[in-house]
Structure formats: structure tokens, C-alpha cells
Write an enzyme that holds these catalytic residues in place. Sequence first.
Site, PDB file in Angstrom:
ATOM      1  N   ASP A  36      10.303 -17.237  57.244  1.00  0.00           N
ATOM      2  CA  ASP A  36       9.023 -17.163  57.952  1.00  0.00           C
ATOM      3  C   ASP A  36       8.765 -18.474  58.676  1.00  0.00           C
ATOM      4  OD1 ASP A  36       8.531 -14.669  56.973  1.00  0.00           O
ATOM      5  OD2 ASP A  36       6.765 -15.207  55.788  1.00  0.00           O
ATOM      6  N   LYS A  93       6.148  -9.100  62.778  1.00  0.00           N
ATOM      7  CA  LYS A  93       5.505  -8.069  61.958  1.00  0.00           C
ATOM      8  C   LYS A  93       4.459  -7.280  62.727  1.00  0.00           C
ATOM      9  CE  LYS A  93       5.675 -10.765  57.629  1.00  0.00           C
ATOM     10  NZ  LYS A  93       6.626 -10.052  56.780  1.00  0.00           N
ATOM     11  N   GLY A 165       3.538 -14.555  49.288  1.00  0.00           N
ATOM     12  CA  GLY A 165       2.557 -15.638  49.261  1.00  0.00           C
ATOM     13  C   GLY A 165       2.197 -16.114  47.876  1.00  0.00           C
ATOM     14  N   ARG A 177      14.986  -4.400  40.728  1.00  0.00           N
ATOM     15  CA  ARG A 177      15.494  -3.716  39.531  1.00  0.00           C
ATOM     16  C   ARG A 177      15.187  -2.231  39.618  1.00  0.00           C
ATOM     17  NH1 ARG A 177      18.800  -6.233  36.353  1.00  0.00           N
ATOM     18  NH2 ARG A 177      18.274  -8.343  35.704  1.00  0.00           N
ATOM     19  N   GLY A 226       8.005 -13.841  47.077  1.00  0.00           N
ATOM     20  CA  GLY A 226       7.904 -14.700  45.895  1.00  0.00           C
ATOM     21  C   GLY A 226       9.101 -15.594  45.670  1.00  0.00           C
ATOM     22  N   GLY A 247       9.356 -16.549  52.599  1.00  0.00           N
ATOM     23  CA  GLY A 247       8.148 -16.676  53.412  1.00  0.00           C
ATOM     24  C   GLY A 247       7.539 -18.040  53.236  1.00  0.00           C
ATOM     25  N   SER A 248       6.501 -18.094  52.407  1.00  0.00           N
ATOM     26  CA  SER A 248       5.763 -19.339  52.215  1.00  0.00           C
ATOM     27  C   SER A 248       6.587 -20.385  51.480  1.00  0.00           C
ATOM     28  CB  SER A 248       4.490 -19.041  51.429  1.00  0.00           C
ATOM     29  OG  SER A 248       3.944 -17.803  51.838  1.00  0.00           O
TER      30      SER A 248
END
Lengths: 306, 191
Positions: A36, A93, A165, A177, A226, A247-248
Amino acid sequence: MMNSETTADARTADDAGKILVKRGLAQMLKGGVIMDVVTPDHAVIAEKAGAVAVMALERVPADIRAHGGVARMSDPGLIREIMQAVSIPVMAKCRIGHFVEAQILEAIGVDYIDESEVLTPADEMYHVNKHNFRIPFVCGCRNLGEALRRIGEGAAMIRTKGEAGTGDVVEAVRHARSVLGEIRMLQNKADEELMSYAKEIGAPYELVKETKALKRLPVVNFAAGGIATPADAALMMQIGVDGVFVGSGIFKSGDPARRAKAIVEATTHYLNPDILARVSENLGEPMVGINVGSLDPKEQLAQRGW
Amino acid sequence: MKIGVLALQGAFREHMTILRRLGADVVEVRLPEDLRDLDGLILPGGESTTIGKLAAAYGLIDSLKRFAQDRPVWGTCAGMILMAGKIDFDQPRLGFMNIAVQRNAFGRQADSFVEDLRICVWKDSERHPFPGVFIRAPKILDSGEGVEVIARLSDGTAVGAQEGKWLATAFHPELTQDMRFHRYFIDIVKN
């Protein structure tokens, strides 16, 4: 490149060819990290670190979460600047079901569209009919049924949702999983059980059959939501995904360039603990995480999508 | 016969599946020591800037160049970019093949396409063309001495080349069901 559009259309006139090149780009991204970025400078840092593609955004998910309000498609001007800044593929996005945002992203010429639960959904019933677009789509999922519904709508790539996030990998693990476990269970089902199973998980029957035969999804499957450390990336790779979105986790950390490079190397050498140990050293502060268990279910972005 | 596939990033499993189907022993190459005992090597499609950086960071640039001096190498798409002696971007690469290559030569993903190709070193490809899958593909701008252009688009653009034991294709045979290119490479390795 005046006539490249018409030439390309004539060359890939049949549907099979169109599907092949849409899914094919995702195959070329495998084993890589998609990052990101919110500015052209970030995009250059990501490319230098070895990202296989960047996701052009106005705000990373951690900031979207902090800001609240409605999260929409990014400014096309910003996306264009990012496209000009790097030579690697650029994704962007649109909101779930917002097919006009998708049309705009296609007009800009991004390389992949992410119909994403990280933005505020525009339609509470339906996703975009992704077959209508020349640009390929990636969509989020939490389980096999959701993955196959999105592929049925035309998604050319899947990513497990995780919880964007947060910097907490637990949901990414849960969703990977669940998709991969359900594919393994599918191998033990007799062919006559498949129609009922398709009904049970709400997935197109033909895709259930295809997934059983292939022993994997018919499209590439990345993990997202995550992942914040090289170890997180290698964990997802060992669990069995084809690559990772971060991402973050990179640009909310103390030393983004260094962390980005470390995550790229960890994604390649995910089976080599010696290399993982070395690249994990001295990365500075990771992003400040939010424990997913402390989130109200209403605050969980992964619940969005149907 | 043992063939390696550079497994730093990209579509390496697709190549491995086809090679195995054709009876070859296949090895993933991530570090210089993985090159030991290999008879040939495939550089797969992927993101060439990523693969080049990872190769440089793990000491593979020199060892791959040395490997290529006496053994066959085939690069598809990103792999072709890595092999090219001249490219339009400043990025880590091997550069041993006498071709000049332009990255993303057809445009962005919207310009990706499939076109049937005649492979001029095969006698039956007039009747049975090869499905060329071009994804954000490069093209060959120029080729030097010792290089034979073996595939062109209908507009004449060079998209496949051979220089002795080295093979380079801008397209992706590993994304098709057609195993003729892999068989062709295995034959080069055998000889």
C-alpha cells in the site's frame, strides 16, 4: 500507442484469452509483496525495496480506521501520479459494488482493481460484475464459498481478507486456514456430494468441481490484512498462500524502506529460518498494532462483503 | 537430466509442473548453491525488478552468469529482460545475451493479449501455431551477431530469440497447455 487498444482487443477477441491474461498477471505476482502506498514517493520506496506491485491509496487502512467516516476510491490524479512514478504494476481500490468507481479506474488504466472491504461498501447486496471489465479484479474472502462467489463474478485473483489496519496477523491466518482447509476437505468428497456442498457454501457448482480437480483455487490466492513483519509474511507463505499484501505494516513503521525490503526477502526465503532471522534484525519500530480481539465486531472490516 | 527454475519470485511453479510432466528432474533455485549439478536453467516470468534485486542481494548475479557460460538457459518475459545485454531501465540483471529489450513494450495490463505465433525453427508451426500469451510483455528491439529471431508477431515485432544454447521469449508458454517450447528447451539441454 494510438492504436494499441484496438490491436489488443483484436488479438484477445475470445473470452478464454481474456481470462488467461487477467489471471496470468496475478500468476506473475506470485511469491511477491504488494505494498500500500499513499504518495509517489512511497511508491518509489516500495519499488526500490522489491515490491511486485503497489496499491495506490489516499490513506492506508490504519488511517481509514482512525478517521472513520466514508472511505471511497482515491483521487484519480493521485493514482495517475503513482502510475507515472513507478514501472511495476499499479493497483487501486473501488468500493464493493461500486461499478462506476471501477469504470473510472479502468479509464485511468490501472493494472488491477481491488474491490475492497477496506473502503465503505456501496452496495449491501451485490458485488461488481467483474466480467464486464478488461482490467482484472482482485477480491477479498474469508472462506472457500466467498472466494468462489467472487471468482464466479469474474475476479481473476483472490486475497484472504484478514483484518486490515490492525497489524494483527490472526485474522489473516484464520481466513487462509479456512480457505485452504476447505480445499483439502473438498478432496475427500465424492463427486455426487459436490452439488449439495456447493449449495451449502453458496458457491457455483462448476467452480467447486474445478477446485476439487485442481486441488487449489482456479486463481492465485494472496494473504492480506494484518501482516506487519517478515515473520508474518513467511508464516502466511508456509500456510500456503501465493504471496502477500502489506498495507499499513510498512509505511506506519519506523523504517519503511528497510522493513519493506526485509518483507520482500522473507517472502522469497520463507522456508529458510536463518535468512528470516537475519532479515528480521534491527528493523526499528513496527506499526502500533490493534489486537483484533479488542475490536467490536461492527468495527471489523472483514465482515463487509456478501 | 536436472533442470533448475529460478524461484525468487514469479510463475516458477507453472514451469516446474510442465517440466515434470515431460519427465525432467526439477529443482527450485533461490541461492547460488542450488545451481550445483544442474544441466539447464529457466528464468521464469514475474516482476523483473524484484527478481533482479533478489538475485543481486543473494549473490546470484555472478553465479548465474558463470552458469550460463556453459549451460542452456531459457528466460520467459521477466527472464528475457534479465538475460538481455541492453534494456531501457537501470536494474540489476545478467545481461549475457546479445539482444536489446524494451520493458512493458506494449503498455499496461489493459494492453496484454494473446496471439498465435509461428516459431520459425519448428517445421510444423505454420499449421499448428503456438499460443503466445503476452502480459505487460517486453519486446526485442534489436539483436546482435549469433542471435536468431525465432518468433515474431504478425506486425513483425520480434518476441522470441535463440543464441546457441540460450533461449528468450517475451511470452509465457508456461501459462498454456502447449508443452512444445518446454520440449524444445529440454532438447537443447540434452544436446
